[in-house]
Design an enzyme around this catalytic site. Sequence first.
Site, short mmCIF file in Angstrom:
data_model
loop_
_atom_site.label_atom_id
_atom_site.label_comp_id
_atom_site.label_asym_id
_atom_site.label_seq_id
_atom_site.Cartn_x
_atom_site.Cartn_y
_atom_site.Cartn_z
N SER A 164 34.53 43.96 28.45
CA SER A 164 34.23 44.46 29.77
C SER A 164 32.72 44.34 30.04
O SER A 164 32.16 43.27 29.90
CB SER A 164 34.73 45.90 29.90
OG SER A 164 34.81 46.30 31.24
N ASP A 420 45.05 41.98 33.50
CA ASP A 420 43.83 42.75 33.69
C ASP A 420 43.27 42.53 35.10
O ASP A 420 42.95 41.40 35.47
CB ASP A 420 42.79 42.31 32.65
CG ASP A 420 41.51 43.11 32.73
OD1 ASP A 420 41.48 44.13 33.43
OD2 ASP A 420 40.53 42.71 32.06
N HIS A 445 43.29 44.65 29.48
CA HIS A 445 41.83 44.65 29.37
C HIS A 445 41.39 44.51 27.91
O HIS A 445 41.70 45.35 27.08
CB HIS A 445 41.32 45.97 29.96
CG HIS A 445 39.89 45.95 30.39
ND1 HIS A 445 39.34 44.92 31.13
CD2 HIS A 445 38.88 46.83 30.18
CE1 HIS A 445 38.06 45.20 31.38
NE2 HIS A 445 37.76 46.34 30.81
#
Length: 487
Positions: A164, A420, A445
Amino acid sequence: MISDTEKQKVSESKSTCVCVKNHGYSTDPKPQFKEKYFPQIMDHFNFNSMGNGTYEQRYLITDEYWKRGSGPIFFYTGNEGDIWEFALNSGFITELAAQQRALVIFAEHRYYGKSLPFGQDSFNIPEVGLLTVEQALADYAIMITELKQQLGASACPVIVFGGSYGGMLSVYMRLRYPNIVAGALAASAPILSTAGMGESKQFFQDVTSDFENYAPECRDAVRGAFQRLQDLAQIEDYGRIQSAFSLCKTPSSYKDIHQLNGLLRNAFTLMAMLDYPYSTHFMGSMPANPVKVACDTMLGGADLLHALKDTAGIVYNSTGDLTCFDLYTLYVECADPTGCGLGFNSLAWDYQACTEIEMCFESNNVSDMFPLMPFTEKQREQYCSKRWGVIPRPGWLKTQFWGDALSTASNIIFSNGDLDPWANGGVRKSLSSSLIAINISEGAHHLDLREANDADPASVIKARKMESDTIAQWVKMEERKCLQRGF
């Protein structure tokens, strides 16, 4: 501040053996991480503002697998949270370290977890001003360089990992410090959308797609439930709304309804992001396949409003202990429409979303299933000026870190999962033989950073194999370079 003696060494606070269960599937022991603190420079770019002042930056380290002095170094570029959260949910890195005999370091991002440059005053103005992407990258560059020297690892190649925002930092480390970092695995890194290079409607449209792909009826039920809520709000039937959603206090204004909409939308966002095939305890507790669980809940309820409340409860009341929902403690609205979380970490992320990280995402109830909730550049500017006394600089990340002009870079893996909602804000196509995009058809994710699990889809197993092979090639290439230089 810390003493001159402390500045000369890395202070160790404790050693912790992390022995946790693999989501209930296994009792295999985990690597023994030692928690340490590094005397880090407060301001890398202004010699006058802080002089040589330092703060204690936390990091975790294990040499359990390391071929001392010659094995690679796997360095996790910590992101917006406590570093233990990422270490305990990124088992692929230590599994890979065992294969490739690597030293593993997880570094905590400044202003998160326990790495607070000014302690409890870190989020005052102007102290918070040292929270920037550039300062964080310099932290990691200094830490890597000094730890390599201390550990007799000058010839050891460094591969950075992140998920991320941490994946964005891994990309940036390779771009900014290629003399220090030999390669980067950036999992679920939305480096394009957070640089203002995307559609404002994309994120919540992709959240909706996750539920729609499970069942179109699920999308319709969610949209219908929000419409029922809007209808009640328009006639100010606040008592019915409180009853339907088990709210601790009766809403009394548009502001309260807006907050309720944000809380509910945030629940769907988290379930889409964390749609793993097994139960997890990362960013909260989630059942296996939470999108499926959510849709079954929405479609199984006789009343749409109660079904929406029960669906949100998957996120906010996973233990079943809450007797009512407090709108303003369970969810805090901020400069990130996808949610900032709670506590000090949420303050840090809110500030970053007000400065360098651009997230003007909005729902429109046309391309997505959520209420109309705009968040424009003007709204962002007004919020950030009032909250932090800053004016955002659109385009700054694009200027600093190349935007989509990445073709001259090298040795970066961009992995993204099709489940995601952040994926389409990242790099989905390979740009060269060493700028590799890996798309994981059943991945949520940064699923590929998680440890191996019996429930893993074949797509993530294949992705991890590609990542492992590529990183091994990078390491061998760096070893050859070292031999040529006479190391």
